[in-house]
Design a protein around this motif. Structure first.
Motif, mmCIF file in Angstrom:
data_model
loop_
_atom_site.group_PDB
_atom_site.id
_atom_site.type_symbol
_atom_site.label_atom_id
_atom_site.label_comp_id
_atom_site.label_asym_id
_atom_site.label_seq_id
_atom_site.Cartn_x
_atom_site.Cartn_y
_atom_site.Cartn_z
ATOM 1 N N GLY A 138 0.318 -1.321 0.201
ATOM 2 C CA GLY A 138 0.476 -0.020 0.281
ATOM 3 C C GLY A 138 0.683 1.349 -0.394
ATOM 4 O O GLY A 138 2.332 1.416 0.980
ATOM 5 N N LEU A 139 0.214 2.287 -0.632
ATOM 6 C CA LEU A 139 1.093 3.245 -0.971
ATOM 7 C C LEU A 139 0.035 4.518 -0.957
ATOM 8 O O LEU A 139 -1.182 4.206 -1.836
ATOM 9 C CB LEU A 139 2.197 3.996 -2.093
ATOM 10 N N ALA A 140 0.712 5.937 -0.010
ATOM 11 C CA ALA A 140 -0.506 6.842 -0.657
ATOM 12 C C ALA A 140 -0.239 7.893 0.278
ATOM 13 O O ALA A 140 0.936 7.882 1.254
ATOM 14 C CB ALA A 140 -1.893 6.636 0.310
ATOM 15 N N LEU A 190 4.687 10.263 1.901
ATOM 16 C CA LEU A 190 4.100 9.572 1.442
ATOM 17 C C LEU A 190 4.294 8.347 3.018
ATOM 18 O O LEU A 190 5.276 8.124 3.234
ATOM 19 C CB LEU A 190 5.368 8.313 0.711
ATOM 20 N N TYR A 191 3.344 7.496 2.784
ATOM 21 C CA TYR A 191 2.640 6.590 3.476
ATOM 22 C C TYR A 191 2.707 5.114 3.066
ATOM 23 O O TYR A 191 2.485 5.072 1.749
ATOM 24 C CB TYR A 191 1.131 6.383 4.393
ATOM 25 N N GLY A 238 -3.892 -2.825 2.383
ATOM 26 C CA GLY A 238 -3.885 -0.683 1.379
ATOM 27 C C GLY A 238 -3.542 -0.141 2.573
ATOM 28 O O GLY A 238 -4.271 -0.268 3.461
ATOM 29 N N VAL A 239 -3.717 1.367 2.056
ATOM 30 C CA VAL A 239 -3.474 2.613 2.608
ATOM 31 C C VAL A 239 -3.989 3.723 2.277
ATOM 32 O O VAL A 239 -4.011 3.831 0.509
ATOM 33 C CB VAL A 239 -1.993 2.948 3.031
ATOM 34 N N ALA A 245 -5.698 4.908 7.015
ATOM 35 C CA ALA A 245 -6.725 4.874 7.217
ATOM 36 C C ALA A 245 -5.340 3.170 6.380
ATOM 37 O O ALA A 245 -4.903 3.040 5.563
ATOM 38 C CB ALA A 245 -7.852 4.605 6.635
ATOM 39 N N THR A 246 -5.447 2.216 7.255
ATOM 40 C CA THR A 246 -5.598 0.820 6.880
ATOM 41 C C THR A 246 -5.667 -0.513 6.773
ATOM 42 O O THR A 246 -7.130 -0.619 7.785
ATOM 43 C CB THR A 246 -3.703 0.387 7.401
#
Length: 386
Positions: free
Chosen positions: A237-239, A246-247, A298-299, A307-308
């Protein structure tokens, strides 16, 4: 008094959860492509929150009867492309509606994909210039390796980066365009011991940053290398938030599932570190959870909310994050046990989250409607405006 756990009405859900006061959810920034789809409405209106700062989230099932949906990315017309890991299908979900949700159409089935274990057709990213180039980018497994390729219109799948190590597990697969217009990919270490994750010469256990031609992006830590960060186990997951922070999720460690804030050239510890307590020269995660009750993939980020979506934990973890990137208060849970295993979680252009279930894989317990794509709208955010 309403419970802080999610509540459901009929087959569509309305949940109430407590979030830190002052958190708001508006439209996304201009760097996020797309427009709101024509969405089905929840079956019931949200119940009014209490006086203690509770906020509500409406949950709508958008699509049903999918098979291990893995990646989600949005199109300019308001629909989304969704990949299925094991069937190697690329689906379009919406923007048209049907009586039971959004219309689901098969766009392509990729014969080049070889599914197995957690490999197959994984991440997908819509080109920022999709209106003119009609191009999708995908992360996929072959018999020999994991690859990133592009699909332009009805043309053949063209690999742009090959040689990412693959294995039965730990194949990574996150794929997303950053605010800088460059393509980021999260890979897995592809080995039980994680020996490739810190190595500069391997693409395993990394976050990569490349051009749309698959070349190392300008400004990377090493000019000739696509590697942006290292020391990861299994990035899925990348966001980015509005400050372009970047998370990334990192799952598969024996003890902890991590949420990291990614900085250029940093080593995030695997295999020397598992969770917090990284040694000299290694970077600790923003937060971590026990693997057997999380395994988050996912994130997404809305304002100060991160949120993940968690597979083993069968829930969404919510964190409030301050402007300087630290966690405020304790993480909260949403949808715990309500939809089974949750995998993808992405920001939709209208300010909502889209989430996929992953119950049609070996570890899941599917219902007759699985797998599903679900939409979450926070009541105070103005999401879903059309």
């Amino acid at each position: 008094m309403l419970s802080r756990r999610s509540r459901f009405v009929a087959t569509l859900a309305v949940a109430v959860l407590s979030l830190t006061a002052g958190c708001s959810f508006g439209p996304p920034g201009p760097d996020q492509a797309g427009s709101p789809p024509n969405l089905p409405r929840p079956s019931a209106a949200p119940t009014a929150g209490g006086d203690d700062g509770e906020r509500q989230v409406a949950i709508t099932v958008l699509a049903k009867n999918l098979e291990v949906p893995w990646g989600i990315s949005f199109l300019p017309d308001g629909g989304a492309v969704v990949t299925e890991r094991d069937t190697a299908r690329i689906l379009k979900v919406g923007p048209e509606s049907t009586a039971s949700g959004l219309k689901v159409t098969e766009l392509r089935r990729l014969s080049e994909v070889r599914a197995g274990g957690d490999g197959g057709l994984l991440g997908v990213a819509v080109s920022p210039a999709y209106k003119t180039d009609k191009t999708l980018y995908v992360y996929y497994s072959t018999d020999r390796d994991n690859r990133i390729g592009k699909l332009a219109g009805d043309g053949a799948l063209q690999p742009i980066l090959t040689g990412i190590p693959r294995s039965t597990e730990f194949n990574g697969g996150a794929l997303a365009f950053g605010p800088d217009g460059l393509l980021y990919a999260g890979t897995g270490d592809a080995t039980p011991a994680g020996g490739q994750a810190p190595g500069a010469k391997s693409l395993a256990g990394k976050i990569l940053r490349i051009t749309t031609a698959g070349k190392p992006a300008p400004g990377n830590p090493v000019k000739s290398s696509p590697v942006w960060s290292s020391g990861h186990r299994n990035v899925q997951g990348l966001a980015w938030d509005k400050s372009k922070r970047l998370y990334a999720t990192d799952r598969g460690q024996p003890r902890y599932s991590e949420l990291n804030v990614i900085a250029k050239g940093k080593n995030y510890g695997w295999p020397k570190a598992d969770g917090t307590g990284a040694g000299t020269g290694l970077t600790n995660p923003l937060t971590s959870w026990p693997s057997d009750s999380s395994s988050c993939a996912g994130v997404g980020v809305l304002e100060t909310l991160v949120a993940t979506a968690c597979l083993l934990g069968e829930k969404i973890q919510l964190l409030n994050v301050t402007a300087n990137g630290t966690v405020l208060g304790s993480p909260q849970e949403l949808l715990a046990g309500e939809f089974g295993r949750l995998r993808a979680l992405v920001n939709a252009p209208d300010g909502s989250f889209w989430v996929s279930t992953s119950n049609q894989e070996d570890a899941g317990e599917p219902t007759p409607e699985d797998d599903r794509v679900i939409r979450l709208v926070f009541s105070d955010g103005g999401a879903g405006r059309s």
